[in-house]
Design a protein around this motif. Sequence first.
Motif, mmCIF file in Angstrom:
data_model
loop_
_atom_site.group_PDB
_atom_site.id
_atom_site.type_symbol
_atom_site.label_atom_id
_atom_site.label_comp_id
_atom_site.label_asym_id
_atom_site.label_seq_id
_atom_site.Cartn_x
_atom_site.Cartn_y
_atom_site.Cartn_z
ATOM 1 N N THR A 23 39.564 34.928 34.526
ATOM 2 C CA THR A 23 38.602 35.230 35.580
ATOM 3 C C THR A 23 38.254 36.706 35.549
ATOM 4 O O THR A 23 39.139 37.560 35.384
ATOM 5 N N ASN A 24 36.980 37.005 35.709
ATOM 6 C CA ASN A 24 36.522 38.385 35.836
ATOM 7 C C ASN A 24 36.361 38.715 37.313
ATOM 8 O O ASN A 24 35.566 38.081 38.007
ATOM 9 N N GLN A 47 43.544 38.641 46.413
ATOM 10 C CA GLN A 47 43.308 38.024 45.114
ATOM 11 C C GLN A 47 44.635 37.720 44.422
ATOM 12 O O GLN A 47 45.680 38.286 44.766
ATOM 13 N N ILE A 48 44.576 36.816 43.452
ATOM 14 C CA ILE A 48 45.728 36.512 42.593
ATOM 15 C C ILE A 48 45.314 36.805 41.161
ATOM 16 O O ILE A 48 44.485 36.098 40.582
ATOM 17 N N PHE A 49 45.878 37.843 40.593
ATOM 18 C CA PHE A 49 45.527 38.270 39.242
ATOM 19 C C PHE A 49 46.573 37.758 38.259
ATOM 20 O O PHE A 49 47.780 37.851 38.507
ATOM 21 N N SER A 50 46.094 37.228 37.134
ATOM 22 C CA SER A 50 46.977 36.707 36.094
ATOM 23 C C SER A 50 46.636 37.349 34.761
ATOM 24 O O SER A 50 45.529 37.888 34.563
ATOM 25 N N ILE A 92 38.156 46.055 32.525
ATOM 26 C CA ILE A 92 39.519 46.368 32.095
ATOM 27 C C ILE A 92 40.313 45.071 32.051
ATOM 28 O O ILE A 92 40.573 44.448 33.102
ATOM 29 N N PRO A 93 40.730 44.603 30.860
ATOM 30 C CA PRO A 93 41.506 43.361 30.768
ATOM 31 C C PRO A 93 42.944 43.581 31.238
ATOM 32 O O PRO A 93 43.532 44.644 30.993
ATOM 33 N N LEU A 94 43.468 42.582 31.907
ATOM 34 C CA LEU A 94 44.860 42.595 32.350
ATOM 35 C C LEU A 94 45.687 41.857 31.308
ATOM 36 O O LEU A 94 45.756 40.633 31.294
ATOM 37 N N THR A 95 46.288 42.608 30.411
ATOM 38 C CA THR A 95 46.937 42.019 29.240
ATOM 39 C C THR A 95 48.430 41.787 29.403
ATOM 40 O O THR A 95 49.045 41.145 28.546
ATOM 41 N N SER A 96 49.021 42.296 30.480
ATOM 42 C CA SER A 96 50.461 42.137 30.672
ATOM 43 C C SER A 96 50.766 42.082 32.163
ATOM 44 O O SER A 96 50.020 42.634 32.987
ATOM 45 N N PRO A 97 51.859 41.413 32.531
ATOM 46 C CA PRO A 97 52.205 41.348 33.954
ATOM 47 C C PRO A 97 52.733 42.685 34.463
ATOM 48 O O PRO A 97 53.227 43.515 33.703
ATOM 49 N N GLY A 98 52.586 42.885 35.773
ATOM 50 C CA GLY A 98 53.062 44.129 36.375
ATOM 51 C C GLY A 98 51.980 44.779 37.223
ATOM 52 O O GLY A 98 50.883 44.238 37.412
ATOM 53 N N GLN A 99 52.296 45.953 37.747
ATOM 54 C CA GLN A 99 51.390 46.672 38.627
ATOM 55 C C GLN A 99 50.663 47.773 37.870
ATOM 56 O O GLN A 99 51.236 48.458 37.024
ATOM 57 N N ARG A 100 49.383 47.906 38.216
ATOM 58 C CA ARG A 100 48.546 48.955 37.628
ATOM 59 C C ARG A 100 47.792 49.661 38.758
ATOM 60 O O ARG A 100 47.500 49.051 39.791
ATOM 61 N N TYR A 101 47.475 50.943 38.523
ATOM 62 C CA TYR A 101 46.937 51.788 39.596
ATOM 63 C C TYR A 101 45.661 52.476 39.106
ATOM 64 O O TYR A 101 45.621 53.059 38.016
ATOM 65 N N SER A 111 41.154 60.197 48.297
ATOM 66 C CA SER A 111 41.705 60.364 49.643
ATOM 67 C C SER A 111 40.873 59.639 50.699
ATOM 68 O O SER A 111 41.360 59.357 51.790
ATOM 69 N N GLN A 112 39.628 59.311 50.376
ATOM 70 C CA GLN A 112 38.768 58.554 51.288
ATOM 71 C C GLN A 112 38.921 57.032 51.108
ATOM 72 O O GLN A 112 38.178 56.270 51.713
ATOM 73 N N GLY A 113 39.856 56.654 50.261
ATOM 74 C CA GLY A 113 40.136 55.223 50.107
ATOM 75 C C GLY A 113 39.660 54.613 48.814
ATOM 76 O O GLY A 113 39.785 53.386 48.648
ATOM 77 N N MET A 114 39.141 55.438 47.890
ATOM 78 C CA MET A 114 38.635 54.876 46.644
ATOM 79 C C MET A 114 39.785 54.776 45.631
ATOM 80 O O MET A 114 39.857 55.535 44.650
ATOM 81 N N LYS A 115 40.678 53.820 45.870
ATOM 82 C CA LYS A 115 41.856 53.597 45.047
ATOM 83 C C LYS A 115 42.271 52.133 45.206
ATOM 84 O O LYS A 115 42.065 51.537 46.262
ATOM 85 N N VAL A 116 42.871 51.585 44.154
ATOM 86 C CA VAL A 116 43.272 50.182 44.228
ATOM 87 C C VAL A 116 44.515 49.965 43.372
ATOM 88 O O VAL A 116 44.635 50.508 42.270
ATOM 89 N N GLU A 117 45.444 49.185 43.909
ATOM 90 C CA GLU A 117 46.669 48.798 43.207
ATOM 91 C C GLU A 117 46.587 47.315 42.899
ATOM 92 O O GLU A 117 46.334 46.500 43.799
ATOM 93 N N VAL A 118 46.793 46.957 41.641
ATOM 94 C CA VAL A 118 46.648 45.574 41.199
ATOM 95 C C VAL A 118 47.989 45.077 40.675
ATOM 96 O O VAL A 118 48.626 45.730 39.838
ATOM 97 N N ASP A 119 48.403 43.907 41.181
ATOM 98 C CA ASP A 119 49.649 43.283 40.732
ATOM 99 C C ASP A 119 49.293 42.057 39.899
ATOM 100 O O ASP A 119 48.739 41.073 40.412
ATOM 101 N N THR A 120 49.609 42.106 38.601
ATOM 102 C CA THR A 120 49.247 41.037 37.675
ATOM 103 C C THR A 120 50.427 40.108 37.452
ATOM 104 O O THR A 120 51.533 40.559 37.146
ATOM 105 N N LEU A 121 50.182 38.807 37.617
ATOM 106 C CA LEU A 121 51.210 37.797 37.381
ATOM 107 C C LEU A 121 51.188 37.353 35.928
ATOM 108 O O LEU A 121 50.170 37.477 35.240
#
Length: 215
Positions: A23-24, A47-50, A92-101, A111-121
């Motif tokens: 899924t994109n 979301q659920i990222f794999s 950006i492909p999610l090629t391995s499980p874990g967290q990316r920032y 600092s205004q909120g333009m940041k995202v943490e992604v947890d890949t299963l």
Amino acid sequence: MGVSAIIFRVSLLAILIKLALATNYIVGGPNGGWDTNSNLQSWASSQIFSVGDSLVFQYPPNHDVVEVTKADYDSCQPTNPIQSYNDGATAIPLTSPGQRYFICGTIGHCSQGMKVEVDTLATATTSATPAASPEDSTTSPAESPEEIPTAPSPLFQTHLEGPIFSPVIPSTEFPASVSPLAQHSPDVSASSTRKGNLQAYFAVVSSFLVMFMAF
């Protein structure tokens, strides 16, 4: 067909299946984007990222995408990036499980909120209900439908409130009178017979009345 050919075909099939299920995810979508107005972390939490999925960042020239470590993510520090992008449409492909920032490297935007943490299963999650084994059954043998006693139908209930009387059947045989008078008095004998018949009649009627009252 050789073993190597079979392994190659199985691997190719697995890759094709993974690509078909991938899924994109447009970051911040569908009602937001990679900007300071969107609640990006709330979006990521929903979301659920794999492995095999991809993050798609869409942004104007005054933004960029910088992948950083956890420490730089917390401090909004873009000076030591793992990778940075500024093409305006970054996948950006999610090629391995874990967290990316990921953060925006423009000064003040993180600092205004333009940041995202992604947890890949590792794989996509599926909710499957296991079949209940016979040992897990909570129904005791006494509760089996074949052994549950059924209440008798009211139509077949027997009323036992009153005593049961068997009908009295009078005997038609009377002992011969030992009186000499009875042997020589036909009128007296006939009168006695009629009296006995009446007594028998009333006895029968009384028996049926008693049985009727009992029911």
